[in-house]
Design a protein around this motif. Structure first.
Motif, PDB file in Angstrom:
ATOM      1  N   LEU A 104       0.814  -1.214   0.000  1.00 32.49           N
ATOM      2  CA  LEU A 104       0.000   0.000   0.000  1.00 32.49           C
ATOM      3  C   LEU A 104       0.853   1.272   0.000  1.00 32.49           C
ATOM      4  CD1 LEU A 104      -2.738   1.312   0.027  1.00 32.49           C
ATOM      5  CD2 LEU A 104      -2.818   1.044   2.504  1.00 32.49           C
ATOM      6  N   PRO A 105       1.825   1.445   0.899  1.00 33.78           N
ATOM      7  CA  PRO A 105       2.631   2.676   0.825  1.00 33.78           C
ATOM      8  C   PRO A 105       3.464   2.775  -0.448  1.00 33.78           C
ATOM      9  CG  PRO A 105       3.524   1.164   2.464  1.00 33.78           C
ATOM     10  CD  PRO A 105       2.212   0.617   2.054  1.00 33.78           C
ATOM     11  N   VAL A 106       3.947   1.643  -0.957  1.00 33.06           N
ATOM     12  CA  VAL A 106       4.735   1.681  -2.188  1.00 33.06           C
ATOM     13  C   VAL A 106       3.852   2.052  -3.375  1.00 33.06           C
ATOM     14  CG1 VAL A 106       6.222   0.326  -3.717  1.00 33.06           C
ATOM     15  CG2 VAL A 106       6.368   0.006  -1.258  1.00 33.06           C
ATOM     16  N   SER A 107       2.600   1.599  -3.366  1.00 28.62           N
ATOM     17  CA  SER A 107       1.702   1.920  -4.469  1.00 28.62           C
ATOM     18  C   SER A 107       1.424   3.420  -4.547  1.00 28.62           C
ATOM     19  CB  SER A 107       0.394   1.154  -4.313  1.00 28.62           C
ATOM     20  OG  SER A 107      -0.316   1.571  -3.148  1.00 28.62           O
ATOM     21  N   ASN A 113      -1.012  10.412  -9.808  1.00 19.36           N
ATOM     22  CA  ASN A 113      -1.602  11.567  -9.145  1.00 19.36           C
ATOM     23  C   ASN A 113      -0.999  11.841  -7.766  1.00 19.36           C
ATOM     24  OD1 ASN A 113      -2.666   9.176  -8.248  1.00 19.36           O
ATOM     25  ND2 ASN A 113      -4.735   9.956  -7.954  1.00 19.36           N
ATOM     26  N   ILE A 114      -0.144  10.968  -7.271  1.00 14.16           N
ATOM     27  CA  ILE A 114       0.559  11.206  -6.011  1.00 14.16           C
ATOM     28  C   ILE A 114       1.983  11.687  -6.281  1.00 14.16           C
ATOM     29  CG2 ILE A 114       1.356  10.168  -3.851  1.00 14.16           C
ATOM     30  CD1 ILE A 114      -1.631  10.414  -4.008  1.00 14.16           C
ATOM     31  N   ILE A 174      -5.655   3.961  -7.167  1.00 13.25           N
ATOM     32  CA  ILE A 174      -5.418   5.321  -6.681  1.00 13.25           C
ATOM     33  C   ILE A 174      -5.481   6.325  -7.828  1.00 13.25           C
ATOM     34  CG2 ILE A 174      -3.663   6.827  -5.660  1.00 13.25           C
ATOM     35  CD1 ILE A 174      -2.756   4.371  -4.018  1.00 13.25           C
ATOM     36  N   GLU A 175      -4.924   5.950  -8.976  1.00 10.72           N
ATOM     37  CA  GLU A 175      -4.955   6.861 -10.125  1.00 10.72           C
ATOM     38  C   GLU A 175      -6.372   7.052 -10.660  1.00 10.72           C
ATOM     39  OE1 GLU A 175      -0.488   5.989 -11.982  1.00 10.72           O
ATOM     40  OE2 GLU A 175      -2.266   5.052 -12.868  1.00 10.72           O
ATOM     41  N   ALA A 176      -7.231   6.051 -10.477  1.00 12.09           N
ATOM     42  CA  ALA A 176      -8.611   6.149 -10.976  1.00 12.09           C
ATOM     43  C   ALA A 176      -9.547   6.850 -10.003  1.00 12.09           C
ATOM     44  CB  ALA A 176      -9.147   4.753 -11.282  1.00 12.09           C
ATOM     45  N   ALA A 177      -9.044   7.260  -8.855  1.00  9.10           N
ATOM     46  CA  ALA A 177      -9.900   7.912  -7.857  1.00  9.10           C
ATOM     47  C   ALA A 177     -10.371   9.280  -8.347  1.00  9.10           C
ATOM     48  CB  ALA A 177      -9.138   8.057  -6.537  1.00  9.10           C
ATOM     49  N   VAL A 204     -10.484   4.395  -2.337  1.00  3.55           N
ATOM     50  CA  VAL A 204      -9.766   3.226  -2.848  1.00  3.55           C
ATOM     51  C   VAL A 204      -9.760   2.052  -1.881  1.00  3.55           C
ATOM     52  CG1 VAL A 204      -8.290   4.693  -4.262  1.00  3.55           C
ATOM     53  CG2 VAL A 204      -7.509   4.023  -1.994  1.00  3.55           C
ATOM     54  N   LEU A 205      -9.983   2.282  -0.604  1.00  3.82           N
ATOM     55  CA  LEU A 205      -9.922   1.174   0.357  1.00  3.82           C
ATOM     56  C   LEU A 205     -10.948   0.076   0.071  1.00  3.82           C
ATOM     57  CD1 LEU A 205      -9.114   2.847   3.800  1.00  3.82           C
ATOM     58  CD2 LEU A 205      -7.652   1.395   2.391  1.00  3.82           C
ATOM     59  N   PRO A 206     -12.203   0.383  -0.297  1.00  2.00           N
ATOM     60  CA  PRO A 206     -13.110  -0.718  -0.658  1.00  2.00           C
ATOM     61  C   PRO A 206     -12.623  -1.517  -1.864  1.00  2.00           C
ATOM     62  CG  PRO A 206     -14.351   1.285  -0.199  1.00  2.00           C
ATOM     63  CD  PRO A 206     -12.908   1.677  -0.243  1.00  2.00           C
TER      64      PRO A 206
END
Length: 282
Positions: A104-107, A113-114, A174-177, A204-206
C-alpha cells in the motif's frame, strides 16, 4: 411509398479517403498477423512434439487412475490432513496480508496523481514489475533455499509475489480515484497528507479490500502448489501420496482443497458485497 435517398458514396469517399482508400499495408496487417499466429501455433505443436496418438493412449491411463481414486478415503491420516489444510490456509492468509500491508505505501509512490514526476515514479514501477514477473513457485524455491523447508518459506513466497501484483493494482486504483474529493480537501486548507488520508483512501480502500479478498482465495491454490516443492501445507501431503500411488488418499485431499476454496470464495463474496454495499451507503 417513397424510396429512401441513396447514400452519396462519392461524397463520402471524398470526405473520408482514409476509410475507402486504405493503404495496402493496413489491409494486409490483419491477415498477416493471423497467418503469423497460426504459423507459431503449428511450430509450437511440432517443436513440443505434440502427438495425438500419445494423448489418446494416455486417456486409458487417466481413466485407470480415476477408478483407483474411488472412493476417497483418508485412512487414519485425517487429523494430519486437517492440520495440513489449516497450515495451507494460514500460509495464504498471512502471505496475502503481509503483501497488502507493504504494497500500500509503495503503491502511493507508483501512482501518477501522487508522484507526478516520472523520474521518481519510473523506478518504483519497474521495481514492482520485476517482482511481479517472477512466479510464486520460483519465489518458493528461492525462499526454501534461504530459510529452509516449511510454511515460513511459503508465506514469504506468496508475500513477495503478491507485493508486486498489489503494488500495480493499488496504484491503478489510486490513479482512478475521483479528484473532486481531493480538491475539496485542498480547498478547505488540508495538506498533501490530508488529501491522501481523507480524499483518496476512503475511495480506494473498498477496491483494495475486494482485491485482497480475491487474492486470499487465489493464494489458497497457490499455497497448495508451493507446498509440493517443500513449503509445507496440504500440498506436501498431496505430493507424498501421489508419489506412493495412494490414489484414494489423493482424491480425498483434492476434495478437501476444493471444499476449502469454495468456502473461502463464498465468504469472500459475502464480504465483498458487504463492503460494496457500505460504500454505496456512504
Amino acid at each position: 411509398m417513397t424510396e429512401s435517398p441513396k447514400p452519396d458514396f462519392e461524397g463520402l469517399r471524398a470526405r473520408h479517403p482514409e476509410v475507402f482508400d486504405r493503404p495496402l499495408s493496413a489491409r494486409l496487417a490483419t491477415p498477416t498477423m493471423m497467418i503469423a499466429a497460426f504459423s507459431v501455433f503449428v511450430f509450437g505443436l511440432i517443436d513440443l512434439e505434440f502427438s495425438p496418438s500419445r494423448f489418446f493412449s494416455g486417456l486409458h491411463q487417466l481413466g485407470w487412475i480415476a477408478l483407483m481414486m474411488i472412493p476417497p478415503d483418508p485412512g487414519s491420516s485425517l487429523p494430519v490432513y486437517l492440520v495440513a489444510l489449516g497450515e495451507t490456509l494460514s500460509i495464504a492468509l498471512l502471505g496475502t496480508t503481509l503483501a497488502a500491508v507493504f504494497a500500500l505505501p509503495v503503491s502511493l509512490l507508483a501512482a501518477r496523481n501522487i508522484v507526478p514526476s516520472s523520474i521518481f515514479r519510473f523506478p518504483v514501477r519497474r521495481f514492482l514489475d520485476s517482482i511481479r514477473g517472477v512466479d510464486t513457485l520460483i519465489w518458493a524455491l528461492v525462499w526454501i533455499n534461504v530459510v529452509g523447508l516449511g510454511p515460513f518459506a511459503g508465506v514469504l513466497a506468496i508475500a513477495v509475489a503478491d507485493f508486486g501484483a498489489f503494488g500495480k493494482l493499488f496504484s491503478e486504483a489510486i490513479e482512478a480515484a475521483d479528484r473532486k474529493q481531493v480538491e475539496g480537501i485542498r480547498a478547505s486548507g488540508g495538506n498533501a497528507l490530508h488529501e491522501i488520508r481523507f480524499g483518496l483512501m476512503p475511495q480506494v480502500l473498498p477496491v483494495i479490500a475486494g482485491q485482497v479478498l480475491y487474492f486470499i482465495e487465489s493464494n489458497t491454490r497457490s499455497a497448495t502448489i508451493i507446498g509440493i516443492v517443500g513449503a509445507g501445507g496440504i500440498g506436501l501431503q498431496l505430493a507424498e501420496q501421489i508419489r506412493v500411488l495412494e490414489w484414494q488418499k489423493v482424491s480425498f485431499l483434492i476434495l478437501m482443497i476444493l471444499v476449502a476454496v469454495a468456502a473461502i470464495d463464498w465468504i469472500s463474496s459475502k464480504l465483498r458485497f458487504a463492503i460494496i454495499g457500505r460504500r454505496a451507503v456512504v
